[in-house]
Design a protein around this motif. Structure first.
Motif, PDB file in Angstrom:
ATOM      1  N   GLN A 154       0.846  -1.184   0.000  1.00  0.00           N
ATOM      2  CA  GLN A 154       0.000   0.000   0.000  1.00  0.00           C
ATOM      3  C   GLN A 154       0.888   1.242   0.000  1.00  0.00           C
ATOM      4  O   GLN A 154       1.671   1.443   0.928  1.00  0.00           O
ATOM      5  CB  GLN A 154      -0.917  -0.006   1.224  1.00  0.00           C
ATOM      6  N   LEU A 155       0.744   2.054  -1.040  1.00  0.00           N
ATOM      7  CA  LEU A 155       1.669   3.160  -1.245  1.00  0.00           C
ATOM      8  C   LEU A 155       0.969   4.516  -1.246  1.00  0.00           C
ATOM      9  O   LEU A 155       1.560   5.515  -1.649  1.00  0.00           O
ATOM     10  CB  LEU A 155       2.431   2.964  -2.570  1.00  0.00           C
ATOM     11  N   GLY A 156      -0.274   4.563  -0.804  1.00  0.00           N
ATOM     12  CA  GLY A 156      -0.962   5.837  -0.704  1.00  0.00           C
ATOM     13  C   GLY A 156      -0.376   6.692   0.405  1.00  0.00           C
ATOM     14  O   GLY A 156       0.353   6.204   1.274  1.00  0.00           O
ATOM     15  N   PRO A 157      -0.680   7.978   0.425  1.00  0.00           N
ATOM     16  CA  PRO A 157      -0.065   8.882   1.399  1.00  0.00           C
ATOM     17  C   PRO A 157      -0.362   8.515   2.850  1.00  0.00           C
ATOM     18  O   PRO A 157       0.514   8.657   3.714  1.00  0.00           O
ATOM     19  CB  PRO A 157      -0.652  10.255   1.034  1.00  0.00           C
ATOM     20  N   ASN A 158      -1.565   8.050   3.146  1.00  0.00           N
ATOM     21  CA  ASN A 158      -1.871   7.682   4.527  1.00  0.00           C
ATOM     22  C   ASN A 158      -1.148   6.404   4.942  1.00  0.00           C
ATOM     23  O   ASN A 158      -0.674   6.282   6.077  1.00  0.00           O
ATOM     24  CB  ASN A 158      -3.377   7.509   4.704  1.00  0.00           C
ATOM     25  N   ALA A 159      -1.066   5.440   4.029  1.00  0.00           N
ATOM     26  CA  ALA A 159      -0.325   4.217   4.324  1.00  0.00           C
ATOM     27  C   ALA A 159       1.163   4.513   4.491  1.00  0.00           C
ATOM     28  O   ALA A 159       1.827   3.950   5.374  1.00  0.00           O
ATOM     29  CB  ALA A 159      -0.542   3.188   3.212  1.00  0.00           C
ATOM     30  N   LEU A 160       1.697   5.406   3.654  1.00  0.00           N
ATOM     31  CA  LEU A 160       3.103   5.779   3.789  1.00  0.00           C
ATOM     32  C   LEU A 160       3.354   6.482   5.124  1.00  0.00           C
ATOM     33  O   LEU A 160       4.388   6.261   5.765  1.00  0.00           O
ATOM     34  CB  LEU A 160       3.523   6.669   2.628  1.00  0.00           C
ATOM     35  N   ALA A 161       2.417   7.325   5.552  1.00  0.00           N
ATOM     36  CA  ALA A 161       2.571   8.006   6.836  1.00  0.00           C
ATOM     37  C   ALA A 161       2.577   7.005   7.980  1.00  0.00           C
ATOM     38  O   ALA A 161       3.353   7.129   8.949  1.00  0.00           O
ATOM     39  CB  ALA A 161       1.455   9.023   7.024  1.00  0.00           C
ATOM     40  N   SER A 162       1.726   5.999   7.876  1.00  0.00           N
ATOM     41  CA  SER A 162       1.699   4.945   8.895  1.00  0.00           C
ATOM     42  C   SER A 162       3.016   4.176   8.907  1.00  0.00           C
ATOM     43  O   SER A 162       3.590   3.901   9.968  1.00  0.00           O
ATOM     44  CB  SER A 162       0.528   3.990   8.628  1.00  0.00           C
ATOM     45  N   GLY A 163       3.518   3.846   7.728  1.00  0.00           N
ATOM     46  CA  GLY A 163       4.792   3.161   7.637  1.00  0.00           C
ATOM     47  C   GLY A 163       5.948   4.005   8.138  1.00  0.00           C
ATOM     48  O   GLY A 163       6.896   3.487   8.755  1.00  0.00           O
ATOM     49  N   GLU A 164       5.881   5.306   7.904  1.00  0.00           N
ATOM     50  CA  GLU A 164       6.922   6.212   8.394  1.00  0.00           C
ATOM     51  C   GLU A 164       6.979   6.203   9.921  1.00  0.00           C
ATOM     52  O   GLU A 164       8.061   6.190  10.514  1.00  0.00           O
ATOM     53  CB  GLU A 164       6.649   7.622   7.880  1.00  0.00           C
ATOM     54  N   ALA A 165       5.809   6.204  10.572  1.00  0.00           N
ATOM     55  CA  ALA A 165       5.779   6.185  12.033  1.00  0.00           C
ATOM     56  C   ALA A 165       6.406   4.918  12.585  1.00  0.00           C
ATOM     57  O   ALA A 165       7.152   4.949  13.573  1.00  0.00           O
ATOM     58  CB  ALA A 165       4.338   6.319  12.523  1.00  0.00           C
ATOM     59  N   VAL A 166       6.117   3.792  11.940  1.00  0.00           N
ATOM     60  CA  VAL A 166       6.700   2.522  12.382  1.00  0.00           C
ATOM     61  C   VAL A 166       8.207   2.515  12.147  1.00  0.00           C
ATOM     62  O   VAL A 166       8.985   2.125  13.023  1.00  0.00           O
ATOM     63  CB  VAL A 166       6.027   1.343  11.654  1.00  0.00           C
ATOM     64  N   ALA A 167       8.633   2.951  10.960  1.00  0.00           N
ATOM     65  CA  ALA A 167      10.070   2.966  10.661  1.00  0.00           C
ATOM     66  C   ALA A 167      10.827   3.892  11.601  1.00  0.00           C
ATOM     67  O   ALA A 167      11.930   3.579  12.050  1.00  0.00           O
ATOM     68  CB  ALA A 167      10.290   3.383   9.202  1.00  0.00           C
ATOM     69  N   ALA A 168      10.235   5.037  11.916  1.00  0.00           N
ATOM     70  CA  ALA A 168      10.885   5.976  12.825  1.00  0.00           C
ATOM     71  C   ALA A 168      11.032   5.376  14.221  1.00  0.00           C
ATOM     72  O   ALA A 168      12.023   5.617  14.914  1.00  0.00           O
ATOM     73  CB  ALA A 168      10.086   7.278  12.888  1.00  0.00           C
ATOM     74  N   ALA A 169      10.031   4.591  14.635  1.00  0.00           N
ATOM     75  CA  ALA A 169      10.095   3.970  15.956  1.00  0.00           C
ATOM     76  C   ALA A 169      11.199   2.923  16.027  1.00  0.00           C
ATOM     77  O   ALA A 169      11.711   2.624  17.110  1.00  0.00           O
ATOM     78  CB  ALA A 169       8.756   3.330  16.298  1.00  0.00           C
ATOM     79  N   LEU A 170      11.567   2.368  14.877  1.00  0.00           N
ATOM     80  CA  LEU A 170      12.596   1.332  14.832  1.00  0.00           C
ATOM     81  C   LEU A 170      13.952   1.883  14.385  1.00  0.00           C
ATOM     82  O   LEU A 170      14.839   1.118  14.013  1.00  0.00           O
ATOM     83  CB  LEU A 170      12.163   0.218  13.875  1.00  0.00           C
ATOM     84  N   LYS A 171      14.125   3.200  14.441  1.00  0.00           N
ATOM     85  CA  LYS A 171      15.342   3.811  13.907  1.00  0.00           C
ATOM     86  C   LYS A 171      16.595   3.378  14.653  1.00  0.00           C
ATOM     87  O   LYS A 171      17.701   3.442  14.101  1.00  0.00           O
ATOM     88  CB  LYS A 171      15.214   5.329  13.931  1.00  0.00           C
ATOM     89  N   ALA A 172      16.441   2.950  15.929  1.00  0.00           N
ATOM     90  CA  ALA A 172      17.615   2.515  16.691  1.00  0.00           C
ATOM     91  C   ALA A 172      17.998   1.075  16.389  1.00  0.00           C
ATOM     92  O   ALA A 172      19.038   0.591  16.836  1.00  0.00           O
ATOM     93  CB  ALA A 172      17.348   2.679  18.189  1.00  0.00           C
ATOM     94  N   VAL A 173      17.147   0.388  15.627  1.00  0.00           N
ATOM     95  CA  VAL A 173      17.388  -1.013  15.292  1.00  0.00           C
ATOM     96  C   VAL A 173      18.327  -1.094  14.094  1.00  0.00           C
ATOM     97  O   VAL A 173      18.416  -0.175  13.283  1.00  0.00           O
ATOM     98  CB  VAL A 173      16.046  -1.698  14.973  1.00  0.00           C
ATOM     99  N   ASP A 174      19.025  -2.205  13.990  1.00  0.00           N
ATOM    100  CA  ASP A 174      19.846  -2.450  12.809  1.00  0.00           C
ATOM    101  C   ASP A 174      18.999  -2.245  11.558  1.00  0.00           C
ATOM    102  O   ASP A 174      17.887  -2.776  11.450  1.00  0.00           O
ATOM    103  CB  ASP A 174      20.391  -3.883  12.853  1.00  0.00           C
ATOM    104  N   LEU A 175      19.507  -1.475  10.624  1.00  0.00           N
ATOM    105  CA  LEU A 175      18.730  -1.067   9.456  1.00  0.00           C
ATOM    106  C   LEU A 175      18.154  -2.259   8.698  1.00  0.00           C
ATOM    107  O   LEU A 175      17.001  -2.228   8.250  1.00  0.00           O
ATOM    108  CB  LEU A 175      19.602  -0.217   8.524  1.00  0.00           C
ATOM    109  N   ASP A 176      18.941  -3.316   8.562  1.00  0.00           N
ATOM    110  CA  ASP A 176      18.476  -4.479   7.821  1.00  0.00           C
ATOM    111  C   ASP A 176      17.359  -5.229   8.536  1.00  0.00           C
ATOM    112  O   ASP A 176      16.689  -6.077   7.920  1.00  0.00           O
ATOM    113  CB  ASP A 176      19.642  -5.439   7.559  1.00  0.00           C
ATOM    114  N   ALA A 177      17.152  -4.942   9.812  1.00  0.00           N
ATOM    115  CA  ALA A 177      16.120  -5.648  10.580  1.00  0.00           C
ATOM    116  C   ALA A 177      14.789  -4.912  10.591  1.00  0.00           C
ATOM    117  O   ALA A 177      13.775  -5.474  11.003  1.00  0.00           O
ATOM    118  CB  ALA A 177      16.597  -5.865  12.015  1.00  0.00           C
ATOM    119  N   VAL A 178      14.781  -3.651  10.156  1.00  0.00           N
ATOM    120  CA  VAL A 178      13.557  -2.846  10.253  1.00  0.00           C
ATOM    121  C   VAL A 178      12.410  -3.469   9.461  1.00  0.00           C
ATOM    122  O   VAL A 178      11.300  -3.679   9.991  1.00  0.00           O
ATOM    123  CB  VAL A 178      13.817  -1.405   9.778  1.00  0.00           C
ATOM    124  N   MET A 179      12.635  -3.768   8.201  1.00  0.00           N
ATOM    125  CA  MET A 179      11.562  -4.298   7.368  1.00  0.00           C
ATOM    126  C   MET A 179      11.080  -5.668   7.837  1.00  0.00           C
ATOM    127  O   MET A 179       9.861  -5.901   7.916  1.00  0.00           O
ATOM    128  CB  MET A 179      11.996  -4.338   5.902  1.00  0.00           C
TER     129      MET A 179
END
Length: 225
Positions: free
Chosen positions: A114-139
């Motif tokens: 899902q690549l719409g703006p609201n879905a991307l915003a939701s994904g951004e919040a999750v990715a930001a919360a995992l910013k301290a995690v190893d980058l390869d582990a985020v997804m």
């Protein structure tokens, strides 16, 4: 050009003003009332009291309409917290609540990215919360939570639909199958399962969802640590 980036046709006030947002709201209203079978460009046009051809230019295909509907529901999804665990928990529970408000949503999430703006915003919040995690582990971590939520809510919605179709709730189902399970357990072939069924705590849907989610987050926590 994807529908998210494609401009709408110039507004025409007569005979009936249209907008992409209005078309999507109408489609969601139809789906909420009668499921995805009630949604097509023709049926949405009829609900708006316009000809189907008026919708083209705003939306080219039913698939685009479904994508827009899903993204509109993602506007209801919130992911907030002071750390990665709170944020992932918040996201998961918010998606679940949205699916229970809009049962058809459970049929569409996870079908494709899902690549719409609201879905991307939701994904951004999750990715930001995992910013301290190893980058390869985020997804993989985000995907694990999404897979759990999608599976859980689809099962819950399927059970609700079955209950409405048969008039039999979970308790009634258990009672109807009780004699069969008694006979099966009496064979002695399923001792571990019998112990679980007889002695383990029987959680309701909310408790089951949260317990499973915490198990998953515990595992992610070990990976983060």
């Amino acid at each position: 050009m994807l529908v998210w980036e494609r401009p709408e046709p110039p507004n025409r006030p007569v005979p009936t003003p249209l907008s992409r947002e209005g078309i999507v709201r109408t489609a969601i209203r139809l789906a909420d009332a009668d499921g995805l079978d009630a949604v097509s460009l023709r049926k949405v046009a009829a609900a708006l009291d316009v000809g189907p051809m008026r919708l083209y230019g705003y939306i080219d295909t039913k698939e685009e309409l479904l994508d827009l509907m899903v993204d509109a529901i993602y506007a209801e999804v919130r992911a907030a917290g002071d750390d990665w665990r709170e944020t992932l928990r918040s996201h998961a529970e918010s998606v679940r609540r949205a699916a229970h408000r809009h049962e058809w949503f459970a049929d569409l999430i996870g079908r494709r990215p899902q690549l719409g703006p609201n879905a991307l915003a939701s994904g951004e919040a999750v990715a930001a919360a995992l910013k301290a995690v190893d980058l390869d582990a985020v997804m993989p971590m985000a995907a694990a939570v999404n897979a759990y939520v999608i599976g859980a809510v689809r099962r819950e919605i399927s059970e609700l639909r079955a209950e409405r179709a048969t008039g039999m709730d979970e308790r009634g189902w258990q009672v109807s199958l009780g004699p069969y399970l008694e006979r099966a357990f009496a064979t002695g072939k399923y001792p571990a399962l019998e112990t679980v069924v007889r002695d383990a705590a029987h959680l309701d849907a909310d408790e089951t969802f949260r317990s499973g989610l915490e198990c998953l987050l515990d595992g992610i926590g070990k990976r983060v640590g």
